[in-house]
Design a protein around this motif. Structure first.
Motif, mmCIF file in Angstrom:
data_model
loop_
_atom_site.group_PDB
_atom_site.id
_atom_site.type_symbol
_atom_site.label_atom_id
_atom_site.label_comp_id
_atom_site.label_asym_id
_atom_site.label_seq_id
_atom_site.Cartn_x
_atom_site.Cartn_y
_atom_site.Cartn_z
ATOM 1 N N THR A 411 0.775 -1.079 0.013
ATOM 2 C CA THR A 411 -0.029 0.082 -0.042
ATOM 3 C C THR A 411 0.773 1.456 0.175
ATOM 4 O OG1 THR A 411 -1.668 -1.076 1.251
ATOM 5 C CG2 THR A 411 -1.975 1.018 1.134
ATOM 6 N N LEU A 412 1.932 1.170 0.834
ATOM 7 C CA LEU A 412 2.888 2.415 0.884
ATOM 8 C C LEU A 412 3.559 2.752 -0.350
ATOM 9 C CD1 LEU A 412 3.923 4.335 2.932
ATOM 10 C CD2 LEU A 412 5.668 2.759 3.579
ATOM 11 N N LEU A 413 3.858 1.747 -1.266
ATOM 12 C CA LEU A 413 4.647 1.834 -2.451
ATOM 13 C C LEU A 413 3.316 2.595 -3.500
ATOM 14 C CD1 LEU A 413 7.017 -1.171 -3.191
ATOM 15 C CD2 LEU A 413 7.641 1.206 -2.365
ATOM 16 N N LYS A 414 2.212 2.200 -3.353
ATOM 17 C CA LYS A 414 1.282 2.668 -4.220
ATOM 18 C C LYS A 414 0.849 4.091 -3.931
ATOM 19 C CE LYS A 414 -1.709 -0.781 -3.796
ATOM 20 N NZ LYS A 414 -3.001 -1.527 -3.978
ATOM 21 N N GLU A 415 0.730 4.343 -2.610
ATOM 22 C CA GLU A 415 0.227 5.617 -2.091
ATOM 23 C C GLU A 415 1.370 6.532 -1.914
ATOM 24 O OE1 GLU A 415 -2.757 5.391 0.940
ATOM 25 O OE2 GLU A 415 -3.862 4.103 -0.016
ATOM 26 N N THR A 416 2.449 6.224 -1.560
ATOM 27 C CA THR A 416 3.796 6.901 -1.214
ATOM 28 C C THR A 416 3.450 7.928 -0.287
ATOM 29 O OG1 THR A 416 3.679 8.653 -2.969
ATOM 30 C CG2 THR A 416 4.767 6.719 -3.566
ATOM 31 N N ASN A 417 2.694 7.594 0.694
ATOM 32 C CA ASN A 417 2.295 8.851 1.791
ATOM 33 C C ASN A 417 2.285 7.895 3.096
ATOM 34 O OD1 ASN A 417 0.956 10.357 3.811
ATOM 35 N ND2 ASN A 417 0.722 11.496 2.261
ATOM 36 N N ILE A 418 3.177 8.039 3.946
ATOM 37 C CA ILE A 418 3.267 7.478 5.351
ATOM 38 C C ILE A 418 2.184 7.544 6.160
ATOM 39 C CG2 ILE A 418 4.663 7.446 7.608
ATOM 40 C CD1 ILE A 418 7.026 7.324 5.964
ATOM 41 N N TRP A 419 1.679 9.061 6.264
ATOM 42 C CA TRP A 419 0.682 9.433 6.794
ATOM 43 C C TRP A 419 -0.821 8.497 6.728
ATOM 44 C CZ3 TRP A 419 0.240 13.095 11.043
ATOM 45 C CH2 TRP A 419 1.388 13.471 11.456
ATOM 46 N N SER A 420 -1.044 8.498 5.384
ATOM 47 C CA SER A 420 -2.209 7.678 4.854
ATOM 48 C C SER A 420 -2.224 6.404 5.195
ATOM 49 C CB SER A 420 -2.589 8.249 3.460
ATOM 50 O OG SER A 420 -1.567 7.509 2.545
ATOM 51 N N VAL A 421 -0.969 5.933 5.114
ATOM 52 C CA VAL A 421 -0.917 4.325 5.431
ATOM 53 C C VAL A 421 -0.987 4.097 6.885
ATOM 54 C CG1 VAL A 421 0.608 2.342 5.072
ATOM 55 C CG2 VAL A 421 0.378 4.045 3.243
#
Length: 569
Positions: A411-421
């Motif tokens: 999920t992190l590689l798709k969204e690239t946002n630590i906060w949202s993940v």
């Protein structure tokens, strides 16, 4: 225990209920002119205590270095693309912040700098701060004599109170331990007890490290038999101090056990019999003849583990997982590869949220769900766990946890946002960041591991790109910019938006133009970015030039050259 004094802070009945331990009275004697650390047992307690203190503090504290505190808040927002922890948003204006592993490394660094310069005057923190960064205080307060649920050890207590009044930094310092009646006797015993013997812990850590060291010694042919390895170890600091450190096991026993462990793991193999001289020396030491007769050679698996710096506790498991992966590697997405590079040690500490786990599984494509089935986690199992039903069939907990963490990374590689993940998986953002860093490092280790084993040639090709993705965790177009020293994700986005989309653009940029174009970029940073880009570009050009020269060079085994040299001879 003797009476010292009564605190001067006036408490109403309502305040006594909010702050029964009179923490506010203790900290206001020190802040804002001096710094204070409040150690709390848990991360959640740190945040709660910080908020509680700020609810009671006078509004006058808001005026102390107000502009600088607003800059800290703005800098935190810039770090995370506009996101800000609601707790820090409420506490920083008072000069208060929490500090624990739930923060990202960038947040911790920024808050530590603000504390060191006096912009922040109070940290509520966990015991990890005592063992890490150098943040001294005029007063140290221990909220309770516990670290999580464990009662405080004396060396932990010493480390925490050692933050008070550091020599050369502050003239005085004091520590205060808040106690409940039930803990008084335990604390008196703690104070009177001598410092814990930490040698046993050292020996445990050493025994783990010695196995890797032995692989190195044997792999590099520095020492290949028990006698040579034992004598090498006798010359180390550990060997010199063995009479003090080794109470239960001798250095010889540790050496023999470690070699046996490595052989059983398939990392070493016993080889030729030693000379008569070696056997004679063995008789002098009077130890196991069976072990001493053999010299050792490193196996292919041992060399792969050594080159990949893979934790020896997991190297055989990694080999089996990679081997099994070849039977049905799913390449429709990155999920299967991510699973294979998810760190084993973090999986052992993981505690999945089953509802989130099942929800994330349900959102996968059929091919991605097949990855879960291949590793041994079924939809039926996750559904039962999410609904709280009993599971009769035994499932490997390590595999289940590892797959959950691979969902986080995927999920992190798709969204690239630590906060949202972090919000999606209900995990502290600091933990998500640590997972990403560990996965990038482990992916690199697995890549080097596979380079030594011909059967895993396919992974060598695939893991190069995955390691890069995990290392930078940004959209693909930003990766070339982030190779430049001093360019992190936020800065890379700024540069890309301003039209600097490649290494060539940065290498040819004018630092003065960069300063005017990019917000919050100093002249020193601009010059560093340009010079670093130029150096990287030069290195790449040099590598290509060498490749061209190699291609144009006449081969040494060219038929005409061989014939000519034969005729001359």
């Amino acid at each position: 225990m003797t009476f010292s004094r009564v605190l001067g802070y006036k408490y109403s009945d309502t305040l006594k209920k909010i702050d029964p331990d009179h923490l506010v009275a203790l900290v206001t004697e020190v802040i804002p002119n001096y710094s204070c650390l409040v150690f709390c047992p848990t991360k959640k307690n740190c945040e709660n205590v910080a908020e509680m203190i700020c609810k009671i503090l006078s509004k006058d504290y808001l005026k102390h270095r107000e502009k600088e505190k607003q800059e800290v808040i703005q800098n935190l927002k810039n770090l995370s693309g506009g996101s800000l922890c609601p707790v820090l948003k409420r506490t920083i204006p008072f000069g208060v912040a929490y500090h624990h592993s739930g923060l990202t490394s960038e947040e911790r660094k920024l808050l530590e700098e603000a504390y060191s310069t006096g912009v922040l005057c109070l940290f509520t923190c966990t015991s990890t701060l005592a063992a890490g960064v150098n943040l001294p205080a005029r007063r140290v307060i221990l909220r309770a004599p516990y670290v999580a649920k464990e009662f405080l050890k004396r060396n932990q207590y010493k480390q925490m109170i050692g933050r008070a009044g550091r020599a050369g930094i502050d003239s005085t310092g004091e520590s205060i331990l808040i106690l409940q009646e039930k803990d008084k006797q335990k604390v008196l015993e703690l104070i009177s007890r001598p410092l814990e013997n930490c040698y046993s812990h050292l020996v445990q850590e050493f025994t783990k490290g010695i196995q890797t060291l032995f692989l190195s010694l044997i792999g590099l042919k520095i020492a290949t038999n028990l006698d040579d390895i034992y004598h090498f170890m006798s010359g180390t600091f550990f060997g010199v101090q063995q009479k003090i450190l080794l109470k239960e096991k001798s250095l010889w026993d540790i050496t023999v056990d470690s070699l046996r462990y490595l052989t059983e793991k398939g990392l070493l193999q016993k080889d030729t019999i030693l000379t008569e001289k070696g056997l004679l020396q063995k008789d002098t030491i009077c130890k196991s003849e069976e072990e001493f007769q053999y010299s050792f050679q490193i196996t292919k698996l041992g060399r792969a583990s050594f080159k990949g710096t893979v934790d020896l506790a997991y190297c055989d498991v990694l080999y089996r997982d990679l081997k099994k992966g070849l039977e049905g590697l799913v390449l429709e997405s990155l999920l299967h590869l991510i699973y294979l590079t998810t760190p084993y040690d973090m999986a052992s500490q993981c505690d999945p949220d089953w509802m989130i786990y099942f929800r994330q599984f349900s959102q996968l494509s059929p091919a991605e769900q097949n990855v879960a089935a291949l590793v041994g986690v079924s939809e039926n199992f996750l559904g039962k766990k999410a609904s709280g039903q009993a599971i009769k069939k035994k499932v490997d907990k390590g595999v289940v946890n590892r797959l959950y963490l691979s969902f986080v990374l995927f999920t992190l590689l798709k969204e690239t946002n630590i906060w949202s993940v972090s919000e999606k998986f209900n995990m502290p953002r600091g933990y998500v960041q640590n997972l990403l860093t560990a996965a990038a490092s482990f992916s690199s280790c697995v890549l080097h591991f596979c380079e030594e084993l011909e059967e895993f040639w396919v992974y060598r090709v695939l893991l190069v790109e995955l390691t890069k993705k995990l290392t930078y965790c940004v959209k693909a177009e930003l990766i070339p910019l982030m190779e430049v020293t001093g360019v992190l994700e936020a800065r890379a986005k700024q540069l890309y938006s301003a039209g600097y989309k490649s290494l060539m653009h940065l290498a040819n940029a004018n630092p003065e133009v960069l300063i005017r174009t990019i917000d919050h970029l100093s002249r020193r940073q601009a010059k560093q970015i340009v010079s670093s880009a130029k150096m990287l570009l030069h290195e790449k050009a040099e590598a290509l030039r060498e490749e061209v020269e190699e291609l144009l060079r006449l081969p040494s085994d060219f038929p005409g050259i061989v014939a000519s040299s034969t005729e001359k001879a």
